[in-house]
Design a protein around this motif. Sequence first.
Motif, PDB file in Angstrom:
ATOM      1  N   ARG A 182       1.195  -6.503   5.614  1.00  0.00           N
ATOM      2  CA  ARG A 182       1.200  -5.203   6.284  1.00  0.00           C
ATOM      3  C   ARG A 182       1.900  -4.150   5.424  1.00  0.00           C
ATOM      4  O   ARG A 182       1.504  -2.981   5.425  1.00  0.00           O
ATOM      5  CB  ARG A 182       1.864  -5.315   7.644  1.00  0.00           C
ATOM      6  CG  ARG A 182       1.895  -4.019   8.436  1.00  0.00           C
ATOM      7  CD  ARG A 182       2.180  -4.288   9.898  1.00  0.00           C
ATOM      8  NE  ARG A 182       1.036  -4.918  10.550  1.00  0.00           N
ATOM      9  CZ  ARG A 182       1.082  -5.485  11.753  1.00  0.00           C
ATOM     10  NH1 ARG A 182       2.210  -5.539  12.417  1.00  0.00           N
ATOM     11  NH2 ARG A 182      -0.009  -6.016  12.276  1.00  0.00           N
ATOM     12  N   ILE A 183       2.918  -4.553   4.690  1.00  0.00           N
ATOM     13  CA  ILE A 183       3.592  -3.615   3.789  1.00  0.00           C
ATOM     14  C   ILE A 183       2.602  -3.094   2.751  1.00  0.00           C
ATOM     15  O   ILE A 183       2.527  -1.890   2.486  1.00  0.00           O
ATOM     16  CB  ILE A 183       4.800  -4.285   3.106  1.00  0.00           C
ATOM     17  CG1 ILE A 183       5.917  -4.513   4.124  1.00  0.00           C
ATOM     18  CG2 ILE A 183       5.307  -3.438   1.945  1.00  0.00           C
ATOM     19  CD1 ILE A 183       7.117  -5.265   3.555  1.00  0.00           C
ATOM     20  N   PHE A 184       1.832  -4.002   2.144  1.00  0.00           N
ATOM     21  CA  PHE A 184       0.845  -3.578   1.147  1.00  0.00           C
ATOM     22  C   PHE A 184      -0.202  -2.656   1.778  1.00  0.00           C
ATOM     23  O   PHE A 184      -0.621  -1.672   1.161  1.00  0.00           O
ATOM     24  CB  PHE A 184       0.160  -4.797   0.528  1.00  0.00           C
ATOM     25  CG  PHE A 184       0.924  -5.421  -0.611  1.00  0.00           C
ATOM     26  CD1 PHE A 184       0.957  -4.806  -1.853  1.00  0.00           C
ATOM     27  CD2 PHE A 184       1.610  -6.607  -0.450  1.00  0.00           C
ATOM     28  CE1 PHE A 184       1.655  -5.365  -2.916  1.00  0.00           C
ATOM     29  CE2 PHE A 184       2.305  -7.177  -1.488  1.00  0.00           C
ATOM     30  CZ  PHE A 184       2.334  -6.560  -2.729  1.00  0.00           C
ATOM     31  N   THR A 185      -0.624  -2.975   3.003  1.00  0.00           N
ATOM     32  CA  THR A 185      -1.643  -2.158   3.664  1.00  0.00           C
ATOM     33  C   THR A 185      -1.124  -0.748   3.943  1.00  0.00           C
ATOM     34  O   THR A 185      -1.774   0.254   3.593  1.00  0.00           O
ATOM     35  CB  THR A 185      -2.080  -2.817   4.976  1.00  0.00           C
ATOM     36  OG1 THR A 185      -2.604  -4.117   4.710  1.00  0.00           O
ATOM     37  CG2 THR A 185      -3.150  -1.973   5.669  1.00  0.00           C
ATOM     38  N   MET A 186       0.042  -0.662   4.564  1.00  0.00           N
ATOM     39  CA  MET A 186       0.601   0.646   4.906  1.00  0.00           C
ATOM     40  C   MET A 186       0.974   1.430   3.653  1.00  0.00           C
ATOM     41  O   MET A 186       0.765   2.647   3.585  1.00  0.00           O
ATOM     42  CB  MET A 186       1.807   0.472   5.833  1.00  0.00           C
ATOM     43  CG  MET A 186       1.472  -0.185   7.160  1.00  0.00           C
ATOM     44  SD  MET A 186       2.920  -0.524   8.194  1.00  0.00           S
ATOM     45  CE  MET A 186       3.306   1.124   8.773  1.00  0.00           C
ATOM     46  N   ALA A 187       1.518   0.748   2.657  1.00  0.00           N
ATOM     47  CA  ALA A 187       1.864   1.428   1.407  1.00  0.00           C
ATOM     48  C   ALA A 187       0.616   1.967   0.710  1.00  0.00           C
ATOM     49  O   ALA A 187       0.640   3.058   0.122  1.00  0.00           O
ATOM     50  CB  ALA A 187       2.620   0.471   0.487  1.00  0.00           C
ATOM     51  N   GLY A 188      -0.471   1.211   0.786  1.00  0.00           N
ATOM     52  CA  GLY A 188      -1.721   1.693   0.205  1.00  0.00           C
ATOM     53  C   GLY A 188      -2.226   2.951   0.886  1.00  0.00           C
ATOM     54  O   GLY A 188      -2.780   3.846   0.232  1.00  0.00           O
ATOM     55  N   GLN A 189      -2.034   3.046   2.191  1.00  0.00           N
ATOM     56  CA  GLN A 189      -2.446   4.242   2.923  1.00  0.00           C
ATOM     57  C   GLN A 189      -1.611   5.457   2.502  1.00  0.00           C
ATOM     58  O   GLN A 189      -2.145   6.549   2.290  1.00  0.00           O
ATOM     59  CB  GLN A 189      -2.323   3.976   4.423  1.00  0.00           C
ATOM     60  CG  GLN A 189      -3.302   2.935   4.930  1.00  0.00           C
ATOM     61  CD  GLN A 189      -2.973   2.434   6.322  1.00  0.00           C
ATOM     62  OE1 GLN A 189      -1.890   2.689   6.850  1.00  0.00           O
ATOM     63  NE2 GLN A 189      -3.901   1.710   6.946  1.00  0.00           N
TER      64      GLN A 189
END
Length: 435
Positions: free
Chosen positions: A241-248
């Motif tokens: 989830r960190i990677f997903t939100m950081a990508g956004q």
Amino acid sequence: MSSNSTADNLCAPDDNLCRIREYEQAVIIVPTLLLFATLVVLLFLFFKRYCPKRKRTRTAAPQRYHSSTHRHTQRNSHRHHLQGIDAPPGLDPLEHEELPMSVQQVQQRVVPTLAAVPQTSTQRHHGAFSQVTALPLSFSIKPDNTVTLYRARMDNRDVVLRVLKDTTNQSEKQHFLGFASFVSGLGPHPFLPALLGVVSVQSPLTMVVEELHQRDLLGFLWRCRQDNSGFETSCDMTEKRIFTMAGQVASALEYLHSQRCVHGNVGARSVLVGGDLTAKLWGLGSAYRRTTQVDSPGELEHMELRKWQAPEVLSRRDVSQSSDVWSFGILLYEMVTLGDPPFAQLMATELLQYLQRGKQLNRPASCSNSLYSIIKSCCQWDPRQRLSMSELIRKLQAGEKSANGRTVLRVPEPLNIEKYLREAGYGEAYNYAVL
């Protein structure tokens, strides 16, 4: 008998004045009138063709509501003062619309300024606000004393109203409208909070922004620090989830850079989280102020931001896109530690010397090698050695594919506000709200 022979008979052969008088009407007056009439017709056609028509106006309604679009804003970018944002397709942009607001009192100490808005009705109620309630502040770092926040419903969706207080001066009003115009001019992006409209003709001046129900990312991370099983399971944070939100957030930051806009205030406090855990980058006040003020190079607006700023900014040089990349690395550190401040063991005034010695952020216990390598690549002393935004996004996308999506990050130590403020470099306990 012809007119020539008549004139010859009436006038003596050597009387030229008599001949002129006889021919005056036929040769001089009639052609002159015809020429004048022709000029009048041509002049009328010229004005009708090239002069713009006056716009229709209506003075009965007191306010206007216009939805924001990037295309219309670019077309009207020459305006010195924002007078409303152009209407969406299907609405007449010249139509004045009343915005009736029914305020629900939820806190006795809050006196909503929206109650002063006239309640007369108009032909259409598109964009009318309902269920307006004061938006409670959680914990804040620095309050905005010129704006009051409300939660409301508009077109069957939840919105946040940023309402300018009646006590503000003309300069603060211009700043409020200028910021609205600045945000509108950036245009829409899926990971920037949507500016849905502006009430700019009559007080109270209001910005309408989509509401993200989880509020700011920092508060969200703090709620994730302890096991909330059975109470708020959506708060669980995993590395995936960190990677997903950081990508956004990185996508939004790359878009801002493409618009020649340096954010300058990247951090968990400047990210909003939606009910579906979509992360959107906000906190654009610093970016707007840099467009309107001539500051000394690298001047820090708030000393409390030092631990998020790149070394060149600490050295009072210009904020740049690579400075945003450094701050993004600090954001990743905040996310993996569930809201710990960076460089907690240092005073803010000691940070620059610490970095000059080649020191970096310590690796958190819960941080994987792949995530920590991205943090280090963002937080390089030399701006030229930091990742570009395109490289950063590629690494985040690759990390998301292989990241652990099952193990939930936990921090057993409860949040201590006073300790956080001290370690983050804040002088006193302000309240913070990014909207």
